[in-house]
Design a protein around this motif. Structure first.
Motif, short mmCIF file in Angstrom:
data_model
loop_
_atom_site.label_atom_id
_atom_site.label_comp_id
_atom_site.label_asym_id
_atom_site.label_seq_id
_atom_site.Cartn_x
_atom_site.Cartn_y
_atom_site.Cartn_z
N ASP A 34 -104.00 29.63 19.09
CA ASP A 34 -103.84 28.28 18.48
C ASP A 34 -102.33 27.49 18.83
OD1 ASP A 34 -102.00 30.05 17.23
OD2 ASP A 34 -102.48 29.65 15.08
N GLY A 35 -102.07 27.85 19.67
CA GLY A 35 -100.52 27.29 20.38
C GLY A 35 -100.88 25.74 20.63
N TYR A 36 -99.71 24.99 20.89
CA TYR A 36 -100.07 23.77 21.28
C TYR A 36 -98.72 23.31 22.29
CZ TYR A 36 -96.48 22.74 17.75
OH TYR A 36 -95.30 22.63 17.02
N ILE A 37 -99.27 22.29 22.89
CA ILE A 37 -98.33 21.53 23.78
C ILE A 37 -98.11 20.04 23.44
CG2 ILE A 37 -97.86 20.93 26.37
CD1 ILE A 37 -99.38 23.26 27.13
N GLU A 38 -96.79 19.59 23.27
CA GLU A 38 -96.66 18.27 23.07
C GLU A 38 -95.76 17.49 23.86
OE1 GLU A 38 -96.43 18.32 18.03
OE2 GLU A 38 -94.81 18.57 19.10
N VAL A 86 -86.91 30.88 19.66
CA VAL A 86 -86.88 29.62 20.22
C VAL A 86 -85.95 29.60 21.17
CG1 VAL A 86 -85.65 27.17 19.93
CG2 VAL A 86 -87.09 28.42 18.08
N THR A 87 -86.30 29.03 22.53
CA THR A 87 -85.66 28.81 23.91
C THR A 87 -85.53 27.43 24.32
OG1 THR A 87 -86.34 31.24 24.58
CG2 THR A 87 -85.79 29.89 26.29
N ILE A 88 -84.77 26.89 24.88
CA ILE A 88 -84.86 25.59 25.37
C ILE A 88 -84.20 25.66 26.76
CG2 ILE A 88 -83.51 23.09 25.20
CD1 ILE A 88 -82.91 24.34 22.19
N VAL A 89 -84.97 24.85 27.73
CA VAL A 89 -84.80 24.75 28.94
C VAL A 89 -84.40 23.26 29.52
CG1 VAL A 89 -85.93 25.40 31.27
CG2 VAL A 89 -86.49 26.75 29.21
N GLU A 90 -83.63 23.24 30.30
CA GLU A 90 -83.23 22.00 31.18
C GLU A 90 -83.55 22.06 32.51
OE1 GLU A 90 -79.46 19.96 29.82
OE2 GLU A 90 -79.25 21.87 29.12
N GLU A 105 -89.28 13.10 41.38
CA GLU A 105 -88.45 14.08 40.46
C GLU A 105 -88.50 13.48 39.37
OE1 GLU A 105 -83.39 14.59 40.08
OE2 GLU A 105 -84.35 13.90 42.03
N GLN A 106 -88.35 14.64 38.25
CA GLN A 106 -88.75 14.40 36.91
C GLN A 106 -87.48 15.39 36.20
OE1 GLN A 106 -89.53 13.07 33.90
NE2 GLN A 106 -91.64 12.89 34.75
N VAL A 107 -87.02 14.90 35.15
CA VAL A 107 -85.78 15.64 34.59
C VAL A 107 -86.42 15.91 33.13
CG1 VAL A 107 -83.72 15.43 33.40
CG2 VAL A 107 -84.10 14.11 35.62
N VAL A 108 -86.54 17.31 32.79
CA VAL A 108 -87.15 17.67 31.70
C VAL A 108 -86.08 18.64 30.63
CG1 VAL A 108 -88.98 19.25 30.68
CG2 VAL A 108 -89.38 17.91 32.86
N ILE A 109 -86.36 18.44 29.56
CA ILE A 109 -85.90 19.15 28.49
C ILE A 109 -87.14 19.63 27.80
CG2 ILE A 109 -84.63 19.54 26.23
CD1 ILE A 109 -82.79 17.45 27.57
N ALA A 110 -87.12 21.05 27.59
CA ALA A 110 -88.42 21.83 26.85
C ALA A 110 -87.98 22.65 25.67
CB ALA A 110 -89.37 22.31 27.84
N VAL A 111 -88.58 22.48 24.66
CA VAL A 111 -88.50 23.54 23.49
C VAL A 111 -89.58 24.29 23.43
CG1 VAL A 111 -87.66 23.60 21.07
CG2 VAL A 111 -86.68 21.64 22.62
N PHE A 112 -89.25 25.68 23.50
CA PHE A 112 -90.42 26.58 23.45
C PHE A 112 -90.37 27.68 22.05
CE2 PHE A 112 -90.31 26.06 27.98
CZ PHE A 112 -91.48 26.00 28.28
N SER A 121 -95.35 26.86 20.52
CA SER A 121 -95.32 25.67 20.52
C SER A 121 -94.49 25.38 21.77
CB SER A 121 -94.83 24.76 19.26
OG SER A 121 -93.41 25.33 19.22
N TYR A 122 -94.82 24.31 22.56
CA TYR A 122 -94.25 23.97 23.58
C TYR A 122 -93.90 22.31 23.54
CZ TYR A 122 -93.95 23.18 28.93
OH TYR A 122 -93.72 23.02 30.26
N ARG A 123 -92.71 21.83 23.41
CA ARG A 123 -92.35 20.41 23.10
C ARG A 123 -91.66 20.11 24.55
NH1 ARG A 123 -91.35 21.93 17.64
NH2 ARG A 123 -93.21 20.84 16.57
N ASP A 124 -92.46 19.30 25.31
CA ASP A 124 -91.96 18.94 26.60
C ASP A 124 -91.29 17.48 26.49
OD1 ASP A 124 -91.57 18.62 29.38
OD2 ASP A 124 -93.70 18.92 29.98
N TYR A 125 -89.99 17.33 26.56
CA TYR A 125 -89.27 16.03 26.37
C TYR A 125 -88.91 15.76 27.70
CZ TYR A 125 -88.63 17.19 21.56
OH TYR A 125 -89.09 17.48 20.22
N LEU A 126 -90.28 15.31 28.68
CA LEU A 126 -89.79 14.60 29.99
C LEU A 126 -89.52 13.27 29.75
CD1 LEU A 126 -92.72 12.77 30.64
CD2 LEU A 126 -93.71 15.07 30.90
N ASN A 127 -88.84 12.61 30.95
CA ASN A 127 -88.36 11.50 30.93
C ASN A 127 -89.99 10.65 31.62
OD1 ASN A 127 -87.72 8.89 32.06
ND2 ASN A 127 -86.16 9.57 33.31
#
Length: 140
Positions: A34-38, A86-90, A105-112, A121-127
């Motif tokens: 039941d996980g999600y990607i946002e 919780v793990t955050i990736v840049e 090229e895409q810059v991303v910060i993602a919160v898992f 949950s996987y929140r993908d804060y992409l530009n």
């Protein structure tokens, strides 16, 4: 034999490799049922949220190999937080726009959030601008 689930960081590292390689099966396997990607910030046409393995698989299968091929992630920084789930990736994703051959090229910060070895949950804060610009070149 160690049967304990992987740490959040280990699961996220596997998710990054699977994402870079457009490995839909592994991405879906790493997601909780039941996980999600946002994508809170996204260009038009990209859904805000995908919930559940079936919806995630359908979207990624349709889009994974058709528009952008990623070659590498550079400047990867993984932040482990006080919350063990919780793990955050840049990172900067480098690849090619497949229809045009242009570099991408895409810059991303993602919160898992990872629980019992699966991403809940996987929140993908992409530009969103590079993706919107790449799409615009196809229309122009």
């Amino acid at each position: 034999m160690n049967t304990s689930p992987e740490t959040s960081r280990q699961v996220v590292e596997r998710m990054l490799v699977a994402g870079r390689n457009s490995d839909v099966d592994t991405v879906v396997e790493l997601m909780a049922p039941d996980g999600y990607i946002e994508w809170p910030y996204r260009p038009a046409g990209v859904p805000g949220r995908l919930a559940g393995r079936a919806q995630i698989r359908e979207f990624l299968t349709r889009t994974a190999k058709g528009f952008i091929r990623f070659h590498e992630y550079r400047d990867v920084v993984i932040h482990e937080t006080l919350d063990p789930e919780v793990t955050i990736v840049e990172y900067a994703a480098h690849g090619t726009v497949i229809p045009t051959g242009a570099p991408f090229e895409q810059v991303v910060i993602a919160v898992f959030r990872v629980r019992e070895g699966h991403v809940v949950s996987y929140r993908d804060y992409l530009n969103p601008l590079p993706l919107a610009e790449a799409r615009a070149t196809l229309k122009g």
